[in-house]
Design an enzyme around this catalytic site. Structure first.
Site, PDB file in Angstrom:
ATOM      1  N   LYS A 180     -10.990   6.229   1.497  1.00  0.00           N
ATOM      2  CA  LYS A 180     -11.248   4.808   1.265  1.00  0.00           C
ATOM      3  C   LYS A 180     -12.750   4.484   1.267  1.00  0.00           C
ATOM      4  CE  LYS A 180      -6.754   3.679   1.468  1.00  0.00           C
ATOM      5  NZ  LYS A 180      -6.106   4.921   1.888  1.00  0.00           N
ATOM      6  N   HIS A 203      -9.820   0.629  -1.080  1.00  0.00           N
ATOM      7  CA  HIS A 203      -8.369   0.731  -0.919  1.00  0.00           C
ATOM      8  C   HIS A 203      -7.708   0.283  -2.219  1.00  0.00           C
ATOM      9  CE1 HIS A 203      -4.430   0.817   0.505  1.00  0.00           C
ATOM     10  NE2 HIS A 203      -4.441  -0.137   1.425  1.00  0.00           N
ATOM     11  N   CYS A 252       0.798  -1.222   0.000  1.00  0.00           N
ATOM     12  CA  CYS A 252       0.000   0.000   0.000  1.00  0.00           C
ATOM     13  C   CYS A 252       0.835   1.280   0.000  1.00  0.00           C
ATOM     14  CB  CYS A 252      -0.912   0.009   1.215  1.00  0.00           C
ATOM     15  SG  CYS A 252      -1.744  -1.566   1.488  1.00  0.00           S
ATOM     16  N   HIS A 292      -4.306   7.482   5.620  1.00  0.00           N
ATOM     17  CA  HIS A 292      -4.293   6.177   4.964  1.00  0.00           C
ATOM     18  C   HIS A 292      -5.568   5.423   5.331  1.00  0.00           C
ATOM     19  CE1 HIS A 292      -2.606   2.722   2.979  1.00  0.00           C
ATOM     20  NE2 HIS A 292      -2.770   1.981   4.049  1.00  0.00           N
ATOM     21  N   PHE A 333       1.531  -3.125   4.971  1.00  0.00           N
ATOM     22  CA  PHE A 333       1.950  -4.336   5.654  1.00  0.00           C
ATOM     23  C   PHE A 333       3.469  -4.441   5.590  1.00  0.00           C
ATOM     24  CE2 PHE A 333      -2.223  -6.912   5.078  1.00  0.00           C
ATOM     25  CZ  PHE A 333      -2.696  -6.402   6.273  1.00  0.00           C
ATOM     26  N   PHE A 345       0.541   3.678   4.804  1.00  0.00           N
ATOM     27  CA  PHE A 345       1.113   2.736   5.760  1.00  0.00           C
ATOM     28  C   PHE A 345       0.818   1.318   5.288  1.00  0.00           C
ATOM     29  CE2 PHE A 345      -0.202   6.450   8.478  1.00  0.00           C
ATOM     30  CZ  PHE A 345       1.072   7.015   8.535  1.00  0.00           C
TER      31      PHE A 345
END
Length: 406
Positions: A330, A335, A163, A301, A394, A392
């Protein structure tokens, strides 16, 4: 160090394939999320919602180029062409070795990767693969295909940080220009919607699965009833340029990039970390020489995951308190993963131009863990000169970019 400005934008989004249509959708409080009935064939997939974009006029791309493009590369190529046209860049500048390309994605085309396995595995027969399939599957497919399509001969980068990919690409372009290695860079991200992508988040219990029959009510960033993210697709490409060269050619300047930061958390592979977010945001502000009180809008985010939204709210509250408007897009567009940083930055630049901040759609009751920041519940008219965009990802990968209107 050279100063870096944004002179062109191009977008393919779940809300439309040009900036005005996308912004009209945001202004109208429109949701692009729909039930994906075609996914019901996949056993074990709990989330049946997505935010698709419309692929149109792809045959305007020459077949020789199109053959190596999966869906996400087609989105990226279209957005890149629109960004170049918007910036008014002549062909000789685009093809110059002083022009680069930095475009990221989570991975290659999910549909093409799936097709590859479906072709090869039944008989273990590699000869079934079309020769161009590899170019659709590789992780640098968007950057590679854009540079080939447009004849770009400068630096080509392909950040792949889930992301954060799109925002890292913008940071890479910013660094290339301010260090004098390139005069201009096409930057951004692209992604495509596919059940295997949603499924990857689904097995991590990160997707929205309680709104399959009411898709317009999810995702719900910062809301106490949020139950996870909704995947979307599209592409956002921006032209970053040496400020002096942009002024010399009379280019329209959307904003100046003042600073960028990206860092890891080193804490957890899938759980967001507020301390690392704070560090990233402070680094971006420090490089920009901007005080928190000077920020007029924060494009969060906030994907509507239970843990991630709380950690981001904590980080923003520590630095900005409740003094700066915060919203996540979002709820409107889902997303868009590797494209989200770029698409949402383009939307933020349009908000800056229009002095109107879009709210967080589906935010009705703020989660107690997400309080302490200035949430935007309805369109907010406000002078917007300086913004910060967050991404932000994973793996504990954080990114933040600061821009100011000139």
């Amino acid at each position: 160090m050279k100063r870096v400005v944004i002179t062109g934008v191009g977008v393919v989004s779940p809300l439309g394939n040009d900036v005005d249509t996308m912004m009209d959708g945001l202004a109208a409080g429109k949701s692009a999320v729909r039930r994906m009935d075609e996914w019901s064939m996949y056993q074990g997939l709990h989330s049946l919602v997505g935010a698709p974009a419309v692929l149109e006029n792809e045959k305007q791309i020459p077949r020789q180029n199109r053959r190596s493009m999966g869906r996400l590369s087609l989105f990226a190529a279209q957005a890149a062409k629109r960004a170049i046209d918007d910036a008014g860049l002549p062909e000789e500048l685009v093809a110059s070795d002083r022009t680069g390309c930095a475009v990221g994605s989570t991975m290659g085309s999910a549909a093409s990767i799936t097709e590859t396995f479906e072709l090869v595995l039944p008989e273990r027969d590699i000869s079934q693969l079309p020769s161009t399939k590899f170019f659709q599957c590789v992780s640098h497919t968007a950057a590679m295909n854009i540079s080939q399509y447009l004849g770009i001969s400068g630096t080509v980068f392909a950040p792949s940080a889930a992301c954060a990919s799109g925002l890292q690409a913008l940071g890479a372009g910013y660094d290339l220009i301010r260090c004098g290695r390139q005069d201009r860079v096409l930057c951004g991200g692209a992604e495509e919607l596919h059940p295997t992508v949603t499924g990857s988040f689904d097995v991590l219990f990160a997707t929205s699965s309680h709104h399959n029959d009411s898709p317009e009510t999810t995702p719900r960033p910062f809301d106490k009833d949020r139950d996870g993210l909704v995947c979307g697709e599209g592409a956002g490409i921006l032209v970053l340029e040496d400020r002096e060269l942009a002024l010399a050619r009379g280019a329209k300047i959307y904003a100046e990039v003042l600073g960028f930061s990206t860092c890891g958390s080193g804490a957890h592979i899938s759980q967001s970390n507020a301390d690392a977010m704070v560090r990233c945001l402070k680094q971006a502000l420090r490089e920009s020489q901007v005080q928190p009180s000077e920020i007029d809008y924060i494009s969060a985010h906030a994907t509507a995951t239970v843990h991630g939204d709380v950690e981001e709210a904590k980080a923003l509250q520590e630095i900005f308190g409740d003094a700066v408007p915060v919203s996540s897009l979002k709820g409107h567009m889902g997303h868009t993963l590797g494209a989200s940083g770029a698409i949402e930055l383009i939307a933020s630049l349009a908000m800056m131009e229009r002095n109107t901040i879009a709210p967080t759609l589906n935010l009705e009751n703020v989660d107690p863990g997400c309080e302490g920041i200035q949430h935007v519940f309805k369109p907010l008219e406000k002078q917007v000169n300086t913004i910060i965009k967050n991404s932000f990802a994973f793996g504990g990968i954080n990114a933040a970019l600061v821009c100011r209107k000139i």
